[in-house]
Each structure stands twice: as structure tokens, then as C-alpha cells.
Design a protein around this motif. Sequence first.
Motif, PDB file in Angstrom:
ATOM      1  N   ILE A  11       8.600  -8.550   4.480  1.00 15.21           N
ATOM      2  CA  ILE A  11       7.194  -8.196   4.707  1.00 15.21           C
ATOM      3  C   ILE A  11       6.287  -9.094   3.877  1.00 15.21           C
ATOM      4  O   ILE A  11       5.249  -9.571   4.353  1.00 15.21           O
ATOM      5  N   SER A  12       6.674  -9.349   2.617  1.00 15.93           N
ATOM      6  CA  SER A  12       5.835 -10.192   1.759  1.00 15.93           C
ATOM      7  C   SER A  12       5.757 -11.621   2.300  1.00 15.93           C
ATOM      8  O   SER A  12       4.701 -12.257   2.252  1.00 15.93           O
ATOM      9  N   SER A  44       1.755  -7.523  13.927  1.00 14.73           N
ATOM     10  CA  SER A  44       0.344  -7.129  13.995  1.00 14.73           C
ATOM     11  C   SER A  44       0.068  -5.954  13.065  1.00 14.73           C
ATOM     12  O   SER A  44      -1.006  -5.867  12.451  1.00 14.73           O
ATOM     13  N   GLY A  45       1.031  -5.022  12.937  1.00 12.95           N
ATOM     14  CA  GLY A  45       0.883  -3.900  12.020  1.00 12.95           C
ATOM     15  C   GLY A  45       0.815  -4.355  10.571  1.00 12.95           C
ATOM     16  O   GLY A  45       0.060  -3.793   9.761  1.00 12.95           O
ATOM     17  N   ILE A  46       1.598  -5.382  10.225  1.00  9.03           N
ATOM     18  CA  ILE A  46       1.530  -5.944   8.873  1.00  9.03           C
ATOM     19  C   ILE A  46       0.186  -6.634   8.663  1.00  9.03           C
ATOM     20  O   ILE A  46      -0.422  -6.548   7.592  1.00  9.03           O
ATOM     21  N   ARG A  47      -0.303  -7.289   9.721  1.00 10.84           N
ATOM     22  CA  ARG A  47      -1.588  -7.983   9.626  1.00 10.84           C
ATOM     23  C   ARG A  47      -2.736  -7.002   9.340  1.00 10.84           C
ATOM     24  O   ARG A  47      -3.596  -7.251   8.496  1.00 10.84           O
ATOM     25  N   ASP A  48      -2.746  -5.853  10.080  1.00  7.15           N
ATOM     26  CA  ASP A  48      -3.865  -4.903   9.900  1.00  7.15           C
ATOM     27  C   ASP A  48      -3.568  -3.843   8.828  1.00  7.15           C
ATOM     28  O   ASP A  48      -4.296  -2.863   8.700  1.00  7.15           O
ATOM     29  N   ARG A  49      -2.457  -4.043   8.067  1.00 10.10           N
ATOM     30  CA  ARG A  49      -2.098  -3.219   6.905  1.00 10.10           C
ATOM     31  C   ARG A  49      -1.733  -1.785   7.283  1.00 10.10           C
ATOM     32  O   ARG A  49      -1.760  -0.881   6.454  1.00 10.10           O
ATOM     33  N   SER A  50      -1.338  -1.561   8.536  1.00 12.54           N
ATOM     34  CA  SER A  50      -0.831  -0.241   8.914  1.00 12.54           C
ATOM     35  C   SER A  50       0.668  -0.132   8.649  1.00 12.54           C
ATOM     36  O   SER A  50       1.242   0.948   8.751  1.00 12.54           O
ATOM     37  N   GLU A  54       1.485  -1.600   0.847  1.00 13.61           N
ATOM     38  CA  GLU A  54       1.675  -1.665  -0.597  1.00 13.61           C
ATOM     39  C   GLU A  54       2.490  -2.888  -1.035  1.00 13.61           C
ATOM     40  O   GLU A  54       2.552  -3.216  -2.225  1.00 13.61           O
ATOM     41  N   VAL A  55       3.113  -3.597  -0.079  1.00 13.83           N
ATOM     42  CA  VAL A  55       3.959  -4.740  -0.427  1.00 13.83           C
ATOM     43  C   VAL A  55       3.067  -5.945  -0.718  1.00 13.83           C
ATOM     44  O   VAL A  55       2.197  -6.296   0.094  1.00 13.83           O
ATOM     45  N   PRO A  56       3.237  -6.611  -1.867  1.00 12.49           N
ATOM     46  CA  PRO A  56       2.382  -7.761  -2.200  1.00 12.49           C
ATOM     47  C   PRO A  56       2.721  -8.974  -1.333  1.00 12.49           C
ATOM     48  O   PRO A  56       3.826  -9.095  -0.802  1.00 12.49           O
TER      49      PRO A  56
END
Length: 511
Positions: A11-12, A44-50, A54-56
Motif C-alpha cells: 500500500i505504501s 482508486s480506494g488507496i488514492r481517495d484514502r478509503s 493510516e499507511v504512510p
Amino acid sequence: MARRSITEEEISLIKAMLARGMKNKDIQFYFNRQDRAVNSGRISGIRDRSYGPEVPTASDESLSAFIANFASPALAAPGIVVETAPAAPLDAMDEKVLRSFFAEASGAWHCTVGETDEFECKEGFSLRNFSKPLRTIAGYANNRGGYLFFGVKDKPLGFAVCGLADDRFTNTDQNKFSQTIRSVLEPTPRFRVASLKLDAMTVGVIHVEPHSAKPVIASKTEGDVVEGAIYYRYPGETKAICYADLRAILDERDQRSREAILPMVQRLLELGPKDAMVANLADGQLEGGQRPIIIDQQLVERIKFIRDGQFDEVDGAETLRLVGDVSPVDLSSLTTIKTVRTELTEESIVRNFVGRVLVEEPLAYVRQASHEQSFLLPLFYYLHLAGQSREGAIADLQAHRNAKPNTAKEIVRRLKRQRTLFVAAGGKRLATLNQIREQSVGEIKSASQAKAVMDAITGIAEGDSEIFEYANGLVNQALEFWGTDRSLVSYLRKAASRLDELVYGPQVADA
């Protein structure tokens, strides 16, 4: 918390790739595995922070190291070999292709291909001082094509990437490039423009295709370009063409001409001289003996002829020029011979847009669109090919007397940005649109499914640029059902027109 299918480290890294401006489909390449796919919706979910907020974000150095050391995972069952069709080659301007020409070492980027007969590096960019790049563009078009990189130092400095000093390259519309090139080189070389981000630096890229009608010749003197010169790209330099290379170009052109004319000659031999005539498209004459050309009495009454020495024309009106005497003939006792000519149709306008066909007379497609009952047809792609501005297209339509008034009026509104084909999606349309955004529609198997997908495409917004090409592929699939359901045609026209205004609308200048 539910167990995630991808690790926090992944994810980071995805967050770092998104920060670098990489597209979803390119990010998927690094994380899809045989036993686990990472779909576009997850990214896209990682992009919009959904997903994983919390992952840096990984550091840029960590991402560069990850990409440099990346290797595709081995197959889970190496004992089973499945023969597949070879992968389609990547587009010349695909980001993976462009990145393959550069490498990072000791914290610095370098162009690894250097300067060859297909690559040229320039440190700076200015469209006002563009004569040397024009020589290179002409040389590429007369050889086998190639790339021009701006923001890369020359050989003595090891082809180090210095990046563009300002945003003039990225802010210059391709139409401006086209006008500059077209004003000096004929026929106009085919080219595309892109920008490549390498960390914080931007490299400008122009890719030129080999021209199908070589040689490209300088039509006027402009700085380092000399009128009448034919430039050719040799390893590491562009210069006036050598005789042997010019001879090869001319021989190749003659060979293509012979191959094109042989079927016609064969047909003439089959018919024989008594049953064949030759249409000379240069001067408009039918040649083939002393036989008369018969014109129907009704047509003769509708034609205004210009006699020798008498000229009374309306500017822009159609005129028939005849040499010799004209006599009306009663055709009631003669067998009618029907001449069929292939015309532009709404289907060809849509298909050529979807297939990105480089048509020879793009403005003819815009004029034909004004003849149709519906104004919902792609326009901007053809204006982009022609290097025509919105203002020029409006003037052309207003001068075109055969256009349907209502259709021309709506086309002008589109050209003036007073009308858009965007339709906000909701309900089932939104669900289908989300499938398109996740690139999970799959194969279109029926006309009814094609309608639903085409209807949803009109809800695509400017921010969905990463799925434009995927949506274009869906329109291409739906075209297979064009003739099976007439009501589908309207959906196809709308979808193609929406993609046209999204992709090519911004590339057509106002004036």
C-alpha cells in the motif's frame, strides 16, 4: 479490522506511485500475481484514502529501488506450459516504452539510448527557435521514424537528464506544434507529443512516424532549414539526404504505385478497349475513344453550363465544366447504368474515430457530420488531424451550404463549448459506470448490454482520464452490433462523441 489482501508495504509503495503520477493500469503491473489480482478499484480506494489511510507513503528512493529491482513472480505450476498468443506490442508513446529509454544511477537519470538514427536529445525547448528540431523531424519522417527528447543534455555530458527549465513544452498544444511543422515541411509528418516525469524532472517527447508519402521536403527557409532540402536521419545526425537513400525512397514509392495500379490494368485487359474508359481525376475528363457521354434530359435541364468566354458564377456553387457540344438525349429506351461511389457515412465517422484511423481528408468528415440528422458524431478527432481550430471549423460550417441547419447549429454550439455530451450517471447507469472505472466490464455479448455500457460512457468525466482508452475499447466492441439493432446506433454515437470531446476536445485550439 478485516484482513487485507495486500500488505501495508505494498500500500505504501502504491501511494508513492500515485504521488509520482503513475496510472492504475501501470501500478497493477507491479502487484498482480497469479494467486491474487489487484484491481483498479482497489488502487482508486488507496488514492481517495478509503483503503489503508493510516499507511504512510513510501519514500521516492524506496520506490525507485523497488522498480529497479522488480522481477515478475514465478508461475505457481512451472511444469504446465500453456501456449498463448504473443502480446500486442506497446504503443510507441506508452509510459513503459518511454521509461525504458532512461535509467537512474547514483541519483542521476541518463538517456541510455543516446543519439542514433532513431533518437535525438535537446537540452532546451523553444517553439520560436525550432528549426533544428524541424530538421530532425523531417529526417525521421524520411527514414524509419524516431524520438526527440527535450530536457536531456548532449553526448559530451553523457546524455544526462536535466529536465525542462519551464512548462512551455507541456503547455504547448499539439495544434501549435502542427502549425509550426506544417508551415515548413510538406507533406506534414505524422507525430505525437508527450511529457515524461523522472522524479522531479520533466522530459518533453516528440515521436515521429515514417511518412507513407516520402520524401518530406522543406517548403521554405526557416533558420537551419533550407527551402527545397530533403533531410534524412543518419546515426547521430540529421543532414541533407545522400543520393543512394533518395534513390531508395523513390524506388519504394514507384514500387507502391505499380502495385496499386496493377489490379486496374488487369481489369482494363479483361474488359478490353471497347468496353472501358479511363477517368482522369486531374482534369475531370473521361478518356476512351470517340464515344459520347450521355446525360439524362432531366439532368440537363437542371445544369447551368459555362460557355467559352462567358463566366457567371456564384462563389462556392457547384459547377460542371464541359468541353465540346452538349445535346439532351432521351434515355427511356436505353439501359440505365448506375455508378456507385463510396460515400462517408455516420458509421465510418464513428469507426474511424474509434480506430484512430489517419484519414486523408479529415475536414470532409466534419462536413459530412453536418449533413446527418443527428449532431451526435465525433468531430474533434478530425479537427485535430487537420490542425483546424474551433473558430476555423465554425467558419467552414457556416460557409457550407449543404449542411442541415439544425445539425450545423448544434455542432457550432459544441465547438463554442455551449453544449456538452456529459450526462450525470445514477442508478443502474452509475453501477455500469463504476464497472467501467474498475475496467471490469469484460466482453460485450449482446446489443442490449452494448446499449447499457454506451449509455454509461456518457457519464465519464474529465477526471477519469485513466479509463479513456479502456472505454474506447468498449465502444469498439459494441460496434460489432451496429447492424443488428438500429436503436443501438444512437447510443454508439453518443458514447463516441463523449470520448471525442474528452480526449481530443482539449487538443483543438479556439482560434
